[in-house]
Motif scaffolding. Structure first.
Motif, PDB file in Angstrom:
ATOM      1  N   GLY A   1      -1.943  19.749  -4.620  1.00 13.58           N
ATOM      2  CA  GLY A   1      -1.161  20.802  -3.960  1.00 13.58           C
ATOM      3  C   GLY A   1      -0.639  20.401  -2.595  1.00 13.58           C
ATOM      4  O   GLY A   1       0.433  20.852  -2.176  1.00 13.58           O
ATOM      5  N   GLY A   2      -1.348  19.516  -1.909  1.00 13.90           N
ATOM      6  CA  GLY A   2      -0.933  19.084  -0.586  1.00 13.90           C
ATOM      7  C   GLY A   2       0.189  18.070  -0.583  1.00 13.90           C
ATOM      8  O   GLY A   2       0.705  17.722   0.485  1.00 13.90           O
ATOM      9  N   LEU A   3       0.582  17.569  -1.757  1.00  9.13           N
ATOM     10  CA  LEU A   3       1.626  16.550  -1.830  1.00  9.13           C
ATOM     11  C   LEU A   3       3.023  17.130  -2.045  1.00  9.13           C
ATOM     12  O   LEU A   3       4.015  16.416  -1.880  1.00  9.13           O
ATOM     13  CB  LEU A   3       1.325  15.561  -2.957  1.00  9.13           C
ATOM     14  N   TRP A   4       3.103  18.406  -2.413  1.00  6.27           N
ATOM     15  CA  TRP A   4       4.416  18.957  -2.748  1.00  6.27           C
ATOM     16  C   TRP A   4       5.280  19.144  -1.507  1.00  6.27           C
ATOM     17  O   TRP A   4       4.828  19.648  -0.489  1.00  6.27           O
ATOM     18  CB  TRP A   4       4.273  20.300  -3.463  1.00  6.27           C
TER      19      TRP A   4
ATOM     20  N   THR B   1       9.072  10.057 -10.067  1.00  4.90           N
ATOM     21  CA  THR B   1       7.656  10.038  -9.697  1.00  4.90           C
ATOM     22  C   THR B   1       6.817  10.512 -10.870  1.00  4.90           C
ATOM     23  O   THR B   1       7.122  11.547 -11.481  1.00  4.90           O
ATOM     24  CB  THR B   1       7.385  10.943  -8.480  1.00  4.90           C
ATOM     25  N   LEU B   2       5.759   9.771 -11.167  1.00  2.94           N
ATOM     26  CA  LEU B   2       4.851  10.124 -12.253  1.00  2.94           C
ATOM     27  C   LEU B   2       3.475  10.450 -11.693  1.00  2.94           C
ATOM     28  O   LEU B   2       2.930   9.697 -10.878  1.00  2.94           O
ATOM     29  CB  LEU B   2       4.726   8.964 -13.243  1.00  2.94           C
ATOM     30  N   VAL B   3       2.927  11.565 -12.122  1.00  2.00           N
ATOM     31  CA  VAL B   3       1.558  11.957 -11.821  1.00  2.00           C
ATOM     32  C   VAL B   3       0.776  11.751 -13.116  1.00  2.00           C
ATOM     33  O   VAL B   3       1.111  12.350 -14.144  1.00  2.00           O
ATOM     34  CB  VAL B   3       1.478  13.419 -11.352  1.00  2.00           C
ATOM     35  N   LEU B   4      -0.238  10.905 -13.079  1.00  2.00           N
ATOM     36  CA  LEU B   4      -0.909  10.479 -14.297  1.00  2.00           C
ATOM     37  C   LEU B   4      -2.312  11.062 -14.436  1.00  2.00           C
ATOM     38  O   LEU B   4      -3.109  11.048 -13.497  1.00  2.00           O
ATOM     39  CB  LEU B   4      -1.013   8.954 -14.335  1.00  2.00           C
TER      40      LEU B   4
ATOM     41  N   MET C   1       0.853  -1.197   0.000  1.00  2.77           N
ATOM     42  CA  MET C   1       0.000   0.000   0.000  1.00  2.77           C
ATOM     43  C   MET C   1       0.886   1.242   0.000  1.00  2.77           C
ATOM     44  O   MET C   1       1.756   1.378   0.847  1.00  2.77           O
ATOM     45  CB  MET C   1      -0.863  -0.013   1.260  1.00  2.77           C
ATOM     46  N   PRO C   2       0.733   2.140  -0.970  1.00  2.00           N
ATOM     47  CA  PRO C   2       1.584   3.331  -1.006  1.00  2.00           C
ATOM     48  C   PRO C   2       1.330   4.244   0.179  1.00  2.00           C
ATOM     49  O   PRO C   2       0.247   4.268   0.746  1.00  2.00           O
ATOM     50  CB  PRO C   2       1.183   4.016  -2.318  1.00  2.00           C
ATOM     51  N   ASP C   3       2.367   4.986   0.525  1.00  2.00           N
ATOM     52  CA  ASP C   3       2.257   5.915   1.643  1.00  2.00           C
ATOM     53  C   ASP C   3       1.497   7.156   1.205  1.00  2.00           C
ATOM     54  O   ASP C   3       1.973   7.934   0.383  1.00  2.00           O
ATOM     55  CB  ASP C   3       3.674   6.284   2.121  1.00  2.00           C
ATOM     56  N   GLN C   4       0.300   7.368   1.753  1.00  2.00           N
ATOM     57  CA  GLN C   4      -0.535   8.489   1.347  1.00  2.00           C
ATOM     58  C   GLN C   4       0.019   9.835   1.811  1.00  2.00           C
ATOM     59  O   GLN C   4      -0.446  10.873   1.377  1.00  2.00           O
ATOM     60  CB  GLN C   4      -1.953   8.289   1.900  1.00  2.00           C
ATOM     61  N   THR C   5       0.995   9.813   2.734  1.00  2.00           N
ATOM     62  CA  THR C   5       1.559  11.072   3.214  1.00  2.00           C
ATOM     63  C   THR C   5       2.835  11.447   2.458  1.00  2.00           C
ATOM     64  O   THR C   5       3.460  12.444   2.775  1.00  2.00           O
ATOM     65  CB  THR C   5       1.873  10.973   4.725  1.00  2.00           C
ATOM     66  N   THR C   6       3.230  10.641   1.494  1.00  2.00           N
ATOM     67  CA  THR C   6       4.451  10.910   0.745  1.00  2.00           C
ATOM     68  C   THR C   6       4.357  12.260   0.039  1.00  2.00           C
ATOM     69  O   THR C   6       3.337  12.606  -0.546  1.00  2.00           O
ATOM     70  CB  THR C   6       4.694   9.804  -0.294  1.00  2.00           C
ATOM     71  N   THR C   7       5.455  13.020   0.097  1.00  2.00           N
ATOM     72  CA  THR C   7       5.492  14.312  -0.567  1.00  2.00           C
ATOM     73  C   THR C   7       6.261  14.212  -1.879  1.00  2.00           C
ATOM     74  O   THR C   7       7.072  13.308  -2.078  1.00  2.00           O
ATOM     75  CB  THR C   7       6.148  15.370   0.338  1.00  2.00           C
ATOM     76  N   LEU C   8       6.003  15.144  -2.752  1.00  2.00           N
ATOM     77  CA  LEU C   8       6.591  15.135  -4.084  1.00  2.00           C
ATOM     78  C   LEU C   8       7.722  16.144  -4.196  1.00  2.00           C
ATOM     79  O   LEU C   8       7.554  17.313  -3.851  1.00  2.00           O
ATOM     80  CB  LEU C   8       5.524  15.475  -5.133  1.00  2.00           C
TER      81      LEU C   8
END
Length: 200
Positions: free
Chosen positions: A194-197, A132-135, A1-8
C-alpha cells in the motif's frame, strides 16, 4: 540496486499470481494465512485500479508429446498418472478456489517454469501498457525466480511480495527474497504494498 522509494502507477502495474493452483498449493502445509495474504494483495491492486494476472502450469496432450527427455517435465510426460494430474482440465491445475479470477484479468497457461517463455504474457502486458510487475507465487525457487530473471531481461520494473511467495525450503525462500531478488527488484511484504502506490 532498485530504488526502494519508487512508487507504482496503478494503470501500468500488474500483480501476477503465479502457480496458485489447487495441486501446488496443496503441497504446502498450513496455507490459509498465505492465501489470505494473496487475496489481500489482489484486493489492494484492484482497489487502486491496477491489473491482475494469473499464471498456471498445465498441459494439453500434444504438449506432453513434445516434451524433450532432457526437460524437468519429462517425468510428467512419461507417467499416465502424472499426465492426468497435469492436464489443462484437471482439478489440480485450476486456480485455487480461495482466489477469484475475473473475466477481464490476464490469464496464461504455461508449460515451462517461467511465466514468459511459453505464453503470450508479454503481448498481453504490452497491450495494457504495463511496465511494472508485482509477483506472488509458488514456489519462490521455481516460477518466482524464473519470472524475476525473465522480467528483468525484458526491462520490467519488478516488485516481489515476500510473504505472498512460498517454497518448500524456507532457507531457500529467505535467501532469494533477502539476498538475490533485492539486487534487481523491490522486495516488500503484502502489508508494505500500500505504501508504494503513487495514487493514494
Amino acid at each position: 540496486m532498485p530504488d526502494q522509494t519508487t512508487t507504482l502507477d496503478p494503470t501500468r502495474t500488474a500483480l501476477l499470481v503465479m502457480d496458485y493452483q489447487e495441486g501446488i498449493v496443496g503441497q504446502l502445509p498450513d496455507t490459509g494465512p498465505l492465501l489470505d495474504r494473496v487475496a489481500g494483495a489482489i484486493d489492494d491492486v484492484r482497489g487502486h485500479g491496477g491489473h491482475v494476472g494469473w499464471v498456471r502450469v498445465a498441459f494439453e496432450d500434444a504438449e506432453f508429446a513434445a516434451v524433450p527427455e532432457t526437460s524437468m517435465f519429462a517425468a510428467f510426460a512419461a507417467s499416465d498418472q502424472l499426465r492426468a494430474a497435469m492436464r489443462a482440465d484437471a482439478p489440480g491445475t485450476q486456480i485455487h478456489a480461495r482466489l477469484a479470477p475475473r473475466a477481464d484479468d490476464i490469464l496464461v497457461r504455461k508449460i515451462r517454469v517461467g511465466a514468459f517463455s511459453t505464453t503470450d504474457l508479454e503481448q498481453q502486458l504490452e497491450k495494457r501498457g504495463i511496465t511494472t510487475l508485482v509477483l506472488a507465487g509458488i514456489s519462490t525457487s521455481g516460477v518466482v525466480l524464473s519470472t524475476v530473471r525473465e522480467a528483468m531481461d525484458r526491462d520490467y520494473r519488478i516488485v516481489v511480495l515476500r510473504d505472498a511467495c512460498a517454497d518448500r525450503e524456507q532457507e531457500t525462500h529467505d535467501f532469494l527474497t533477502g539476498t538475490l531478488f533485492p539486487r534487481t527488484a523491490t522486495v516488500v511484504d503484502v502489508a508494505g504494498l500500500g505504501g508504494l502506490w503513487a495514487v493514494q
